[in-house]
Design an enzyme around this catalytic site. Sequence first.
Site, PDB file in Angstrom:
ATOM      1  CE  LYS A 160      -5.323   3.736  -2.840  1.00  0.00           C
ATOM      2  NZ  LYS A 160      -5.063   2.689  -2.303  1.00  0.00           N
ATOM      3  CE  LYS A 207      -2.846  -4.578  -3.149  1.00  0.00           C
ATOM      4  NZ  LYS A 207      -1.563  -4.163  -2.195  1.00  0.00           N
ATOM      5  CE  LYS A 262       3.676  -0.426   0.450  1.00  0.00           C
ATOM      6  NZ  LYS A 262       4.643   0.409  -0.348  1.00  0.00           N
TER       7      LYS A 262
END
Length: 325
Positions: A113, A193, A196
């Site tokens: 992140k 992966k 969204k």
Amino acid sequence: MKRGRVFSGARPTGRQHLGNYLGAIQNYVALQEDYECVYCVVDLHALTTLTETEKLKGNTYEMVLDWLAAGMDPETSIIFVQSHVPQVTELHIILSMVTPMGWLTRLPTFKEKVRLQPDNVNYGLLGYPVLMAADITLYKADTVPVGEDQAPHLEFTREIVRRFNHHFGPTLIEPQIKLTHYPRVMGLDRVNKMSKSLNNHIELAFSPEVIEQRVMTMVTDPQRRYRSDPGRPEVCNVFAFHGFFSAQQVEDIESQCRSAEIGCVDCKRSLARNLAASLAPFRQRRAELARDENLVWDVLSDGANRATPIAQETLEEVKIKIGLP
Ligand code: ATP
Ligand code: MG
């Protein structure tokens, strides 16, 4: 008599996609029969990465509609919004006191992140796994159906539980992860992966036209450059999806790809067709459910009412164990 309690959650960052379905929702639905299931729209978790918070309400609606259309049953399962049962924030603070900082900064999910949003590395982002541990333990869940990307977080929850119970005596339950047969669905780009937030996904509610457009952009075997080159299904993401959505034809597709009898464009067209056909009943059910505009909000309000007493009981027990006056 149910076998135990399930908890899982998803961030209201958009409609659900094939990764969510194959990696998690399939199990959410399957476990309903044997377990008491608690499914949560984790809106507080969404705040760690979202800057457009005005979308939270709409995303919550769309996601829960997807869940219901996919077969999650609000009569048997508790379906609710995380922030509607605020006991979780109190447990989060309590668990943060038994969480060594190093455990958090070492997590691969945190490092990823930081790489993706270097300008928004907030305190909540670091504490994300502690809030997730609070979500799971507040409901004393023993089974947590999630995709493989969540495995480090679940292991982290187990460590927190062991540490808490070691300090204060047996109180919280150490949960087990429950994966599907397809725990890591790759995105259209083949390297990440399906997510969204990476926009490399196919939503369950897409129309057949959009499904076709998206499938046509899928990256296949990078070594197959010309139509006459033999393909390698084992490295191809389109082939992986055929395994799910074209079960009858999968052996033919495999041999025709290896012998270059079919090209990638043909192969994608047939996947798009099969995918659209497989998702047709879902789309129809979703449209039917959407006719009642209050349905989702009624489900969520009922869910919060049923979740609250469970949450309250655990929190009271935790406070007694740690000796809060
Ligand atoms: P975001 O990009 O906003 O994090 P997401 O697409 O990763 O969204 P989440 O809401 O984070 O979706 O995940 C909901 C559930 O779906 C989790 O259990 C997660 O592990 C699972 N999941 C998400 N993506 C995949 C995937 N590609 N393959 C398998 N499971 C997945
Ligand atoms: Mg995610």
